[in-house]
Design a protein around this motif. Sequence first.
Motif, PDB file in Angstrom:
ATOM      1  N   VAL A  57       4.043 -15.811  -0.341  1.00 47.08           N
ATOM      2  CA  VAL A  57       4.451 -14.553   0.299  1.00 47.08           C
ATOM      3  C   VAL A  57       5.346 -13.763  -0.646  1.00 47.08           C
ATOM      4  CG1 VAL A  57       5.682 -13.539   2.264  1.00 47.08           C
ATOM      5  CG2 VAL A  57       4.260 -15.582   2.593  1.00 47.08           C
ATOM      6  N   PHE A  58       6.309 -14.446  -1.259  1.00 46.59           N
ATOM      7  CA  PHE A  58       7.211 -13.770  -2.194  1.00 46.59           C
ATOM      8  C   PHE A  58       6.455 -13.216  -3.397  1.00 46.59           C
ATOM      9  CE2 PHE A  58      10.629 -16.849  -0.549  1.00 46.59           C
ATOM     10  CZ  PHE A  58      11.008 -15.969   0.443  1.00 46.59           C
ATOM     11  N   TYR A  59       5.501 -13.984  -3.903  1.00 46.96           N
ATOM     12  CA  TYR A  59       4.699 -13.509  -5.033  1.00 46.96           C
ATOM     13  C   TYR A  59       3.895 -12.271  -4.651  1.00 46.96           C
ATOM     14  CZ  TYR A  59       5.792 -17.937  -7.369  1.00 46.96           C
ATOM     15  OH  TYR A  59       6.442 -19.001  -7.950  1.00 46.96           O
ATOM     16  N   ALA A  60       3.327 -12.264  -3.451  1.00 45.49           N
ATOM     17  CA  ALA A  60       2.544 -11.110  -2.993  1.00 45.49           C
ATOM     18  C   ALA A  60       3.434  -9.877  -2.845  1.00 45.49           C
ATOM     19  CB  ALA A  60       1.855 -11.428  -1.669  1.00 45.49           C
ATOM     20  N   ILE A  61       4.630 -10.050  -2.321  1.00 41.76           N
ATOM     21  CA  ILE A  61       5.554  -8.924  -2.182  1.00 41.76           C
ATOM     22  C   ILE A  61       5.960  -8.400  -3.559  1.00 41.76           C
ATOM     23  CG2 ILE A  61       7.896  -8.287  -1.443  1.00 41.76           C
ATOM     24  CD1 ILE A  61       7.464 -10.218   0.943  1.00 41.76           C
ATOM     25  N   THR A  62       6.185  -9.307  -4.502  1.00 43.11           N
ATOM     26  CA  THR A  62       6.537  -8.903  -5.862  1.00 43.11           C
ATOM     27  C   THR A  62       5.402  -8.105  -6.502  1.00 43.11           C
ATOM     28  OG1 THR A  62       7.953 -10.832  -6.136  1.00 43.11           O
ATOM     29  CG2 THR A  62       7.198  -9.756  -8.145  1.00 43.11           C
ATOM     30  N   GLU A  63       4.183  -8.588  -6.351  1.00 40.03           N
ATOM     31  CA  GLU A  63       3.032  -7.871  -6.908  1.00 40.03           C
ATOM     32  C   GLU A  63       2.904  -6.480  -6.297  1.00 40.03           C
ATOM     33  OE1 GLU A  63      -0.602 -10.077  -6.680  1.00 40.03           O
ATOM     34  OE2 GLU A  63       0.265 -11.813  -7.683  1.00 40.03           O
ATOM     35  N   PHE A  64       3.097  -6.378  -5.000  1.00 41.99           N
ATOM     36  CA  PHE A  64       3.046  -5.085  -4.327  1.00 41.99           C
ATOM     37  C   PHE A  64       4.103  -4.139  -4.903  1.00 41.99           C
ATOM     38  CE2 PHE A  64       4.517  -2.085  -1.163  1.00 41.99           C
ATOM     39  CZ  PHE A  64       3.337  -1.504  -0.731  1.00 41.99           C
ATOM     40  N   LEU A  66       5.648  -4.257  -7.809  1.00 41.95           N
ATOM     41  CA  LEU A  66       5.356  -3.870  -9.195  1.00 41.95           C
ATOM     42  C   LEU A  66       4.241  -2.839  -9.271  1.00 41.95           C
ATOM     43  CD1 LEU A  66       5.561  -7.383 -10.887  1.00 41.95           C
ATOM     44  CD2 LEU A  66       7.211  -5.495 -11.093  1.00 41.95           C
ATOM     45  N   LYS A  67       3.322  -2.889  -8.315  1.00 40.15           N
ATOM     46  CA  LYS A  67       2.193  -1.955  -8.328  1.00 40.15           C
ATOM     47  C   LYS A  67       2.545  -0.592  -7.741  1.00 40.15           C
ATOM     48  CE  LYS A  67      -2.655  -1.705  -6.963  1.00 40.15           C
ATOM     49  NZ  LYS A  67      -3.764  -2.416  -6.310  1.00 40.15           N
ATOM     50  N   TYR A  68       3.348  -0.553  -6.682  1.00 41.74           N
ATOM     51  CA  TYR A  68       3.552   0.687  -5.946  1.00 41.74           C
ATOM     52  C   TYR A  68       4.953   1.274  -6.005  1.00 41.74           C
ATOM     53  CZ  TYR A  68      -1.015  -0.170  -3.946  1.00 41.74           C
ATOM     54  OH  TYR A  68      -2.359  -0.386  -3.790  1.00 41.74           O
ATOM     55  N   ILE A  69       5.923   0.504  -6.422  1.00 36.72           N
ATOM     56  CA  ILE A  69       7.304   1.009  -6.440  1.00 36.72           C
ATOM     57  C   ILE A  69       7.697   1.278  -7.887  1.00 36.72           C
ATOM     58  CG2 ILE A  69       9.695   0.531  -5.851  1.00 36.72           C
ATOM     59  CD1 ILE A  69       8.611  -1.259  -3.593  1.00 36.72           C
ATOM     60  N   PRO A  70       8.068   2.534  -8.184  1.00 40.21           N
ATOM     61  CA  PRO A  70       8.411   2.875  -9.578  1.00 40.21           C
ATOM     62  C   PRO A  70       9.701   2.194 -10.049  1.00 40.21           C
ATOM     63  CG  PRO A  70       8.741   4.779  -8.138  1.00 40.21           C
ATOM     64  CD  PRO A  70       8.190   3.660  -7.302  1.00 40.21           C
TER      65      PRO A  70
END
Length: 70
Positions: A57-64, A66-70
Amino acid sequence: MRFGELKKILNSITNTMLTNALRELEADELICRKQFNEIPPHVEYSLTPKGEDLLPVFYAITEFGLKYIP
Protein backbone atom coordinates in the motif's frame (compact mmCIF):
# COMPACT_ATOMS: atom_id res chain seq x y z
CA MET A 1 16.00 0.63 13.51
CA ARG A 2 17.02 2.55 16.55
CA PHE A 3 15.34 5.79 17.63
CA GLY A 4 18.36 7.87 16.60
CA GLU A 5 18.36 6.37 13.11
CA LEU A 6 14.69 7.17 12.68
CA LYS A 7 15.30 10.70 14.00
CA LYS A 8 18.05 11.27 11.40
CA ILE A 9 15.82 10.12 8.55
CA LEU A 10 12.92 12.26 9.78
CA ASN A 11 15.07 15.25 10.73
CA SER A 12 12.18 17.74 10.90
CA ILE A 13 10.26 15.77 13.56
CA THR A 14 10.61 16.49 17.26
CA ASN A 15 11.56 13.78 19.72
CA THR A 16 8.12 14.04 21.32
CA MET A 17 6.29 13.66 18.03
CA LEU A 18 8.43 10.68 17.00
CA THR A 19 7.92 9.02 20.38
CA ASN A 20 4.15 9.52 20.16
CA ALA A 21 4.02 8.18 16.60
CA LEU A 22 6.06 5.10 17.56
CA ARG A 23 3.78 4.44 20.54
CA GLU A 24 0.70 4.66 18.32
CA LEU A 25 2.22 2.32 15.73
CA GLU A 26 3.11 -0.12 18.50
CA ALA A 27 -0.42 0.09 19.95
CA ASP A 28 -1.80 -0.68 16.48
CA GLU A 29 0.59 -3.67 16.29
CA LEU A 30 2.31 -2.31 13.18
CA ILE A 31 5.75 -2.13 14.78
CA CYS A 32 7.53 -4.09 17.49
CA ARG A 33 9.59 -2.36 20.17
CA LYS A 34 12.50 -4.37 21.57
CA GLN A 35 14.36 -3.01 24.59
CA PHE A 36 17.89 -4.17 25.31
CA ASN A 37 18.97 -4.06 28.94
CA GLU A 38 22.53 -2.98 28.31
CA ILE A 39 24.63 -0.02 29.26
CA PRO A 40 23.84 2.30 27.66
CA PRO A 41 20.31 0.96 27.21
CA HIS A 42 18.83 1.08 23.73
CA VAL A 43 15.63 0.23 21.91
CA GLU A 44 15.10 -1.09 18.39
CA TYR A 45 11.93 -0.92 16.31
CA SER A 46 10.91 -3.28 13.52
CA LEU A 47 7.85 -4.00 11.44
CA THR A 48 5.49 -6.72 12.58
CA PRO A 49 3.93 -9.07 10.02
CA LYS A 50 0.85 -6.83 10.13
CA GLY A 51 3.05 -3.81 9.36
CA GLU A 52 4.80 -5.65 6.54
CA ASP A 53 1.40 -6.38 4.97
CA LEU A 54 0.98 -2.61 4.53
CA LEU A 55 4.18 -2.19 2.50
CA PRO A 56 2.50 -2.73 -0.90
CA VAL A 57 0.00 0.00 0.00
CA PHE A 58 2.80 2.40 0.91
CA TYR A 59 4.65 1.61 -2.31
CA ALA A 60 1.50 2.26 -4.36
CA ILE A 61 0.92 5.60 -2.62
CA THR A 62 4.56 6.55 -3.24
CA GLU A 63 4.27 5.69 -6.93
CA PHE A 64 1.09 7.74 -7.20
CA GLY A 65 2.76 10.71 -5.53
CA LEU A 66 5.82 10.54 -7.76
CA LYS A 67 3.61 10.38 -10.84
CA TYR A 68 1.02 13.05 -10.04
CA ILE A 69 2.39 15.36 -7.36
CA PRO A 70 5.01 17.87 -8.51
